[in-house]
Design an enzyme around this catalytic site. Structure first.
Site, PDB file in Angstrom:
ATOM      1  N   LYS A  11    -102.275  98.947  21.547  1.00  0.00           N
ATOM      2  CA  LYS A  11    -102.878  97.739  22.105  1.00  0.00           C
ATOM      3  C   LYS A  11    -101.844  96.633  22.312  1.00  0.00           C
ATOM      4  O   LYS A  11    -100.715  96.720  21.806  1.00  0.00           O
ATOM      5  CB  LYS A  11    -104.007  97.278  21.185  1.00  0.00           C
ATOM      6  CG  LYS A  11    -105.137  98.309  21.047  1.00  0.00           C
ATOM      7  CD  LYS A  11    -106.280  97.765  20.205  1.00  0.00           C
ATOM      8  CE  LYS A  11    -107.406  98.770  20.046  1.00  0.00           C
ATOM      9  NZ  LYS A  11    -108.535  98.213  19.257  1.00  0.00           N
ATOM     10  N   TYR A  51    -115.080  99.674  27.018  1.00  0.00           N
ATOM     11  CA  TYR A  51    -115.768  99.238  25.787  1.00  0.00           C
ATOM     12  C   TYR A  51    -117.254  98.942  26.013  1.00  0.00           C
ATOM     13  O   TYR A  51    -117.844  98.158  25.276  1.00  0.00           O
ATOM     14  CB  TYR A  51    -115.068  98.011  25.208  1.00  0.00           C
ATOM     15  CG  TYR A  51    -113.777  98.331  24.483  1.00  0.00           C
ATOM     16  CD1 TYR A  51    -113.787  99.041  23.277  1.00  0.00           C
ATOM     17  CD2 TYR A  51    -112.552  97.912  24.976  1.00  0.00           C
ATOM     18  CE1 TYR A  51    -112.611  99.331  22.593  1.00  0.00           C
ATOM     19  CE2 TYR A  51    -111.355  98.199  24.288  1.00  0.00           C
ATOM     20  CZ  TYR A  51    -111.413  98.910  23.102  1.00  0.00           C
ATOM     21  OH  TYR A  51    -110.249  99.194  22.416  1.00  0.00           O
ATOM     22  N   PHE A  59    -118.402  90.028  19.817  1.00  0.00           N
ATOM     23  CA  PHE A  59    -116.957  89.995  20.054  1.00  0.00           C
ATOM     24  C   PHE A  59    -116.544  90.623  21.380  1.00  0.00           C
ATOM     25  O   PHE A  59    -115.351  90.717  21.674  1.00  0.00           O
ATOM     26  CB  PHE A  59    -116.208  90.671  18.893  1.00  0.00           C
ATOM     27  CG  PHE A  59    -116.622  92.107  18.653  1.00  0.00           C
ATOM     28  CD1 PHE A  59    -116.086  93.146  19.410  1.00  0.00           C
ATOM     29  CD2 PHE A  59    -117.544  92.419  17.669  1.00  0.00           C
ATOM     30  CE1 PHE A  59    -116.462  94.462  19.199  1.00  0.00           C
ATOM     31  CE2 PHE A  59    -117.926  93.747  17.449  1.00  0.00           C
ATOM     32  CZ  PHE A  59    -117.381  94.763  18.216  1.00  0.00           C
ATOM     33  N   ARG A 104    -102.881 100.970  11.098  1.00  0.00           N
ATOM     34  CA  ARG A 104    -103.421  99.603  11.087  1.00  0.00           C
ATOM     35  C   ARG A 104    -102.967  98.829   9.851  1.00  0.00           C
ATOM     36  O   ARG A 104    -102.695  97.626   9.942  1.00  0.00           O
ATOM     37  CB  ARG A 104    -104.940  99.641  11.223  1.00  0.00           C
ATOM     38  CG  ARG A 104    -105.367  99.930  12.676  1.00  0.00           C
ATOM     39  CD  ARG A 104    -106.826 100.248  12.779  1.00  0.00           C
ATOM     40  NE  ARG A 104    -107.297 100.211  14.176  1.00  0.00           N
ATOM     41  CZ  ARG A 104    -108.479 100.675  14.561  1.00  0.00           C
ATOM     42  NH1 ARG A 104    -109.300 101.223  13.672  1.00  0.00           N
ATOM     43  NH2 ARG A 104    -108.841 100.605  15.827  1.00  0.00           N
ATOM     44  N   ASN A 114    -105.803  94.899  16.431  1.00  0.00           N
ATOM     45  CA  ASN A 114    -105.597  95.929  15.412  1.00  0.00           C
ATOM     46  C   ASN A 114    -104.733  97.105  15.857  1.00  0.00           C
ATOM     47  O   ASN A 114    -104.876  98.212  15.361  1.00  0.00           O
ATOM     48  CB  ASN A 114    -106.931  96.378  14.818  1.00  0.00           C
ATOM     49  CG  ASN A 114    -107.842  97.007  15.841  1.00  0.00           C
ATOM     50  OD1 ASN A 114    -107.485  97.122  17.009  1.00  0.00           O
ATOM     51  ND2 ASN A 114    -109.012  97.434  15.407  1.00  0.00           N
ATOM     52  N   HIS A 117    -106.050 102.101  19.210  1.00  0.00           N
ATOM     53  CA  HIS A 117    -107.391 102.663  19.404  1.00  0.00           C
ATOM     54  C   HIS A 117    -107.356 104.151  19.084  1.00  0.00           C
ATOM     55  O   HIS A 117    -106.362 104.819  19.372  1.00  0.00           O
ATOM     56  CB  HIS A 117    -107.833 102.490  20.864  1.00  0.00           C
ATOM     57  CG  HIS A 117    -109.064 103.282  21.214  1.00  0.00           C
ATOM     58  ND1 HIS A 117    -110.328 102.829  20.944  1.00  0.00           N
ATOM     59  CD2 HIS A 117    -109.216 104.521  21.772  1.00  0.00           C
ATOM     60  CE1 HIS A 117    -111.217 103.749  21.332  1.00  0.00           C
ATOM     61  NE2 HIS A 117    -110.562 104.777  21.839  1.00  0.00           N
ATOM     62  N   GLU A 128    -112.830 109.094  27.454  1.00  0.00           N
ATOM     63  CA  GLU A 128    -111.733 108.122  27.482  1.00  0.00           C
ATOM     64  C   GLU A 128    -110.476 108.707  28.117  1.00  0.00           C
ATOM     65  O   GLU A 128    -109.753 108.002  28.827  1.00  0.00           O
ATOM     66  CB  GLU A 128    -111.458 107.652  26.051  1.00  0.00           C
ATOM     67  CG  GLU A 128    -112.623 106.846  25.489  1.00  0.00           C
ATOM     68  CD  GLU A 128    -112.553 106.571  24.003  1.00  0.00           C
ATOM     69  OE1 GLU A 128    -113.464 105.907  23.475  1.00  0.00           O
ATOM     70  OE2 GLU A 128    -111.583 107.020  23.345  1.00  0.00           O
TER      71      GLU A 128
END
Ligand code: DAT
Ligand code: MG
Length: 139
Positions: A11, A51, A59, A104, A114, A117, A128
């Site tokens: 990320k 998502y 969030f 993480r 974080n 994924h 995905e």
């Protein structure tokens, strides 16, 4: 996609902090093979779609904004028991709750930022992987 595969993204915070090499090295050292990999920036539409299961969560807006804030590295990984083993390697969503030695715990900044994924099921991994890669980009 074969069921011994999972999908990951490094990320924006992991790219900003310069930890991508260490994270990829850790992934390879645990026996995962890279079957596809690309450096990309998600569009808002892509992040929202990726998502979509979280669309009703408070969030969601913050998540989409964050995931489009900079480049990511997307990859398909292969290993026996890939989905579960990779979830174990990345650790809990919140780095404060992640086990020692997990990606993480080592590299994530916060529950939102974080670092990485990991798909939560074989079905998610298949969805995905195809979301991010064309058939001729997967080996
Ligand atoms: P995971 O990435 O561990 O599968 P998830 O699917 O529940 O976690 O959520 C997807 C991402 O959304 C997560 O990696 C970070 C963000 N997120 C989850 N819960 C959050 C929260 N309470 N506050 C901010 N961001 C959150
Ligand atoms: Mg998830």
């Amino acid at each position: 996609m074969a069921t011994n595969r999972t999908f990951t993204m490094l990320k924006p915070d992991a790219l900003e902090s310069g930890n991508t090499g260490k994270i990829i090295d850790l992934i390879l050292s645990k026996g995962f093979q890279i079957k596809a990999m690309k450096f990309t920036v998600l569009t808002e539409a892509q992040a929202k779609e990726f998502y979509i299961e979280h669309a009703e969560r408070p969030f969601y807006g913050e998540l989409v904004e964050y995931m489009t804030s900079g480049p990511i590295i997307a990859a398909i990984l292969e290993k026996d028991n890939a989905v579960a083993d990779f979830r174990a390697l990345i650790g809990a969503t919140d780095p404060a709750e992640a086990a020692e030695g997990t990606i993480r715990k080592l590299y994530a900044e916060s529950k939102g930022r974080n670092a990485v994924h990991g798909s939560d099921s074989d079905e998610s991994a298949a969805r995905e992987g195809v979301f991010h890669f064309a058939a001729n980009e997967i080996f």
